[in-house]
Design a protein around this motif. Structure first.
Motif, mmCIF file in Angstrom:
data_model
loop_
_atom_site.group_PDB
_atom_site.id
_atom_site.type_symbol
_atom_site.label_atom_id
_atom_site.label_comp_id
_atom_site.label_asym_id
_atom_site.label_seq_id
_atom_site.Cartn_x
_atom_site.Cartn_y
_atom_site.Cartn_z
ATOM 1 N N UNK A 1 -69.535 -34.514 -29.626
ATOM 2 C CA UNK A 1 -70.102 -33.429 -28.816
ATOM 3 C C UNK A 1 -69.068 -32.300 -28.774
ATOM 4 N N UNK A 2 -69.332 -31.193 -29.475
ATOM 5 C CA UNK A 2 -68.373 -30.102 -29.578
ATOM 6 C C UNK A 2 -68.589 -29.023 -28.519
ATOM 7 N N UNK A 3 -69.426 -29.297 -27.549
ATOM 8 C CA UNK A 3 -69.702 -28.318 -26.504
ATOM 9 C C UNK A 3 -68.440 -27.977 -25.720
ATOM 10 N N UNK A 4 -68.169 -26.693 -25.573
ATOM 11 C CA UNK A 4 -67.074 -26.230 -24.710
ATOM 12 C C UNK A 4 -67.672 -26.028 -23.317
ATOM 13 N N UNK A 5 -67.549 -27.046 -22.454
ATOM 14 C CA UNK A 5 -68.248 -27.026 -21.172
ATOM 15 C C UNK A 5 -67.688 -25.978 -20.215
ATOM 16 N N UNK A 6 -66.364 -25.775 -20.223
ATOM 17 C CA UNK A 6 -65.785 -24.781 -19.316
ATOM 18 C C UNK A 6 -66.236 -23.374 -19.710
ATOM 19 N N UNK A 7 -66.296 -23.092 -21.013
ATOM 20 C CA UNK A 7 -66.780 -21.788 -21.469
ATOM 21 C C UNK A 7 -68.266 -21.629 -21.157
#
Length: 267
Positions: free
Chosen positions: A253-259
């Protein structure tokens, strides 16, 4: 009598050996995969599906433009093994669908000739095979030794690869588990132990050497210098430089959650 039969069946189920799928990217004849097989061959039912030629740096490539072939081979003294004409990821897909006809208990990849720490995990065929297994709900690990030589000493790597596999088999792992395991070039007695780490921010400052072939045509050869920008003491690069085996849990999962959270407020 019926109760005894049920108890016997339960015992048989408990004693069933785990299925261990072994893959790599250096090819089925590479010393690294032979050493990985030797390290774990008594820990379960081992099945090997590996490329028939080196596939380093293939990342998560799959074959879609031409047919794939599997050839049964016997380079591991009786261990069931197949050479595949495809990529490391192809090997995992074919192993599950056409060789095992089910999912193994774990998948292990390697032992790679050369480091797969820090940014190398992005390019690595070794690690992409492990990631593919995790996508298929198979806990996995990729193993790499920090030595590119065909004559590399895998004695320490074998000891620690076995330790990690034993820990994987004795732990109830999440189905998407992927471990990136790198091993320093040291005898087992000199390795300080296993350290769970984060991935360092380190990469190659790359350059292309330009040369001319005998026909006067230009060609380019990729080169570069490895630079570590992360000086903290909880990274894989630090651990390896200080005599530890580094273990980095990674994910697909390459999602940048903070961004994502920031952009949701701004956009």
């Amino acid at each position: 009598m019926a109760t005894k039969k049920k108890a016997a069946k339960k015992t048989a189920v408990k004693k069933k050996k785990p299925v261990i799928l072994i893959v790599n990217d250096d090819g089925i004849t590479a010393p690294g995969i032979r050493n990985l097989v030797e390290a774990v061959r008594d820990l379960g039912k081992v099945v090997v599906v590996a490329p028939d030629k080196p596939q380093s740096g293939m990342g998560h490539a799959i074959t879609i433009g031409h047919p794939l072939r599997l050839h049964k081979v016997d380079p591991f003294n009786g261990i069931e093994a197949y050479a595949c004409t495809g990529t490391p990821v192809d090997c995992v897909k074919l192993a599950v669908d056409k060789v095992l006809h089910s999912k193994p208990d774990i998948c292990i990849s390697g032992i790679n000739h050369g480091a797969n720490h820090s940014i190398n995990v992005i390019y690595s065929g070794t690690m992409s095979a492990a990631v593919e297994a995790a996508i298929e709900n198979i806990p996995s690990a990729g193993f790499s030794l920090l030595d590119h030589s065909i004559d590399a000493d895998f004695s320490g790597a074998k000891v620690y690869a076995r330790k990690v596999v034993e820990l994987m088999l004795s732990t109830k792992l999440e189905k998407h588990t992927v471990l990136n395991v790198n091993i320093p070039v040291l005898p087992a007695s000199h390795i300080k132990g296993i350290k769970l780490c984060k991935q360092a921010y380190a990469k190659y400052e790359e350059d292309f050497i330009e040369r001319t072939d005998p026909n006067g045509r230009h060609y380019y050869w990729l080169t570069g210098e490895f630079v570590n920008f992360d000086k903290s003491k909880d990274t894989d690069v630090w651990a390896l430089n200080n005599g530890y085996v580094s273990v980095v849990p990674v994910q697909f999962d390459l999602t940048n959650y903070s961004l994502k959270e920031k952009l949701e407020k701004l956009w």
